[in-house]
Design an enzyme around this catalytic site. Structure first.
Site, PDB file in Angstrom:
ATOM      1  N   SER A  97      -8.675  -3.737   4.526  1.00  0.00           N
ATOM      2  CA  SER A  97      -8.289  -4.077   3.771  1.00  0.00           C
ATOM      3  C   SER A  97      -7.864  -5.127   3.903  1.00  0.00           C
ATOM      4  CB  SER A  97      -8.140  -3.361   3.044  1.00  0.00           C
ATOM      5  OG  SER A  97      -7.359  -3.913   1.344  1.00  0.00           O
ATOM      6  N   HIS A 111     -12.218  -9.506  -2.411  1.00  0.00           N
ATOM      7  CA  HIS A 111     -12.423  -8.284  -1.903  1.00  0.00           C
ATOM      8  C   HIS A 111     -12.678  -7.503  -0.943  1.00  0.00           C
ATOM      9  CE1 HIS A 111     -11.178  -3.877  -2.425  1.00  0.00           C
ATOM     10  NE2 HIS A 111     -10.113  -4.199  -2.089  1.00  0.00           N
ATOM     11  N   ASN A 113     -13.017  -3.730   1.179  1.00  0.00           N
ATOM     12  CA  ASN A 113     -12.398  -3.146   1.863  1.00  0.00           C
ATOM     13  C   ASN A 113     -13.597  -1.997   3.011  1.00  0.00           C
ATOM     14  OD1 ASN A 113     -11.859   0.306   1.133  1.00  0.00           O
ATOM     15  ND2 ASN A 113      -9.588  -0.697   1.675  1.00  0.00           N
ATOM     16  N   ARG A 115     -13.176   2.442   4.843  1.00  0.00           N
ATOM     17  CA  ARG A 115     -12.839   2.615   5.176  1.00  0.00           C
ATOM     18  C   ARG A 115     -13.551   4.077   5.454  1.00  0.00           C
ATOM     19  NH1 ARG A 115     -12.641   1.495  -0.160  1.00  0.00           N
ATOM     20  NH2 ARG A 115     -13.077   3.421  -1.843  1.00  0.00           N
ATOM     21  N   GLY A 269       3.030   4.462   2.049  1.00  0.00           N
ATOM     22  CA  GLY A 269       2.533   3.941   3.136  1.00  0.00           C
ATOM     23  C   GLY A 269       3.519   2.346   2.820  1.00  0.00           C
ATOM     24  N   ARG A 270       3.287   1.483   3.621  1.00  0.00           N
ATOM     25  CA  ARG A 270       3.435   0.202   3.840  1.00  0.00           C
ATOM     26  C   ARG A 270       3.776  -0.808   2.989  1.00  0.00           C
ATOM     27  NH1 ARG A 270       3.382  -5.055   6.807  1.00  0.00           N
ATOM     28  NH2 ARG A 270       5.763  -5.371   7.665  1.00  0.00           N
ATOM     29  N   ILE A 271       4.852  -0.746   1.667  1.00  0.00           N
ATOM     30  CA  ILE A 271       4.813  -1.551   0.493  1.00  0.00           C
ATOM     31  C   ILE A 271       4.369  -2.349   0.568  1.00  0.00           C
ATOM     32  CG2 ILE A 271       6.185  -2.804  -1.641  1.00  0.00           C
ATOM     33  CD1 ILE A 271       5.317   0.584  -1.420  1.00  0.00           C
ATOM     34  N   GLU A 272       4.920  -3.986   1.795  1.00  0.00           N
ATOM     35  CA  GLU A 272       4.241  -5.470   2.404  1.00  0.00           C
ATOM     36  C   GLU A 272       3.158  -4.917   2.282  1.00  0.00           C
ATOM     37  OE1 GLU A 272       6.030  -8.237   1.851  1.00  0.00           O
ATOM     38  OE2 GLU A 272       7.487  -6.655   1.106  1.00  0.00           O
ATOM     39  N   SER A 273       2.567  -4.954   3.259  1.00  0.00           N
ATOM     40  CA  SER A 273       0.692  -4.145   3.533  1.00  0.00           C
ATOM     41  C   SER A 273       0.286  -3.614   2.282  1.00  0.00           C
ATOM     42  CB  SER A 273       0.643  -3.061   4.582  1.00  0.00           C
ATOM     43  OG  SER A 273       1.709  -3.936   5.983  1.00  0.00           O
TER      44      SER A 273
END
Length: 310
Positions: A97, A111, A113, A115, A269-273
């Site tokens: 992404s 943008h 993405n 998957r 999930g990882r918030i920063e990502s």
């Protein structure tokens, strides 16, 4: 129903494709910027898997951007069954992404993405697998030749696989990236978007992997030439102001409607990502409307009334 491959070959091949695509896109964006380089933050998810977050910032062209990959897996929770409408015992997801926010308001945000998602039963047999993805363009000022070029690039890719794809995936994109709470105002001028594509008797798993690969690499061909054409155009404070107003609409969509954001939050999930897609500076001004007939209004009108570009 088509028998699904239960070994790890499909999964491994997809993961390798995603990692290679990340490397190649980052290289193309770095070459375009000429100053900034990506920094990588590898992370692990306690429940299973991890990812590689790559961020570029404060360049000559790109103000902030990220090209992220994640390879994550875990147990299907009750919350996932309810919120995401999935069933099974275990799940696996791998994708790339990216979101790129340029400095110059005449250069569009973009943008992308792609998957793959798999579901497994208690014995870890694959019981479902689907693919999704797309690329869409969010300009702040409308250059119709850029819109035509961007859409034509993806139509050419789609036509290589099935001539019916582009009109369907283009409409899906227009209907997905939309702030329904703002009179169905689109986030930008679209592109293509597809989801929940499963292998069947007509199109096997290899077909959808090949299609994702072609679309993923088309990002470089579709976006970089537009950036190079517009990145040196002089701009003023009023034009930067409009860019930040439109960035606010981008934030609204990502936080209110985007399924990827919701999935990341629901699966710890990882918030920063997850939130790397948000731009660095944004404006929210009460009841803001551009001057009718202005260049700003011209952009707004195509967001309210999507066009057929090719």
């Amino acid at each position: 129903m088509l028998q699904l491959t239960t070994d790890i070959a499909v999964r491994d091949r997809w993961v390798q494709f995603i990692y290679t695509l990340q490397d190649d896109i980052c290289g193309a964006l770095e070459a375009c910027d000429g100053k900034a380089t990506f920094t990588e933050d590898a992370w692990q998810r306690p429940e299973g898997g991890g990812g590689k977050t790559r961020v570029i910032a404060n360049g000559d062209v790109f103000e902030k951007g990220g090209v992220n990959t994640s390879v994550v897996h875990g147990v299907v929770t009750d919350a996932m069954r309810i919120q995401l409408n999935i069933n099974g015992a275990y799940w696996f997801a791998c994708g790339l992404s990216l979101v790129i926010h340029p400095i110059n308001p005449f250069v569009p945000t973009v943008h992308c993405n792609y998957r793959m998602f798999e579901l497994y039963d208690e014995a870890h047999n694959v019981i479902d697998r689907w693919f999704g993805g797309g690329t869409d363009l969010t300009p702040y000022y409308l250059f119709e030749e850029d819109a035509i070029y961007f859409h034509q690039t993806y139509k050419n890719v789609c036509d290589q696989f099935d001539p019916t794809f582009y009109p369907v995936f283009k409409k899906h994109c227009d209907d997905y990236f939309v702030n329904t709470h703002r009179n169905n105002e689109r986030r930008g001028i679209g592109g293509i978007f597809y989801d929940y594509k499963r292998a069947d008797e007509k199109r096997n798993t290899e077909f959808w992997i090949d299609f994702a690969r072609a679309c993923g690499y088309a990002f470089i061909d579709a976006y970089i030439p537009v950036v190079n054409k517009r990145k040196d155009i002089p701009y003023n404070a009023a034009q930067k102001h409009w860019q930040e107003i439109r960035r606010g609409r981008y934030v609204e969509f990502n936080l209110v409607h985007d399924r990827g954001t919701i999935f990341g939050l629901k699966t710890n999930g990882r918030i920063e990502s997850i939130l790397m897609s948000l731009p660095p500076t944004v404006r929210f001004e009460y009841n803001y409307h551009p001057q009718p007939g202005s260049d700003e209004d011209k952009l707004l009108q195509v967001c309210l009334h999507p066009k057929e570009w090719v």
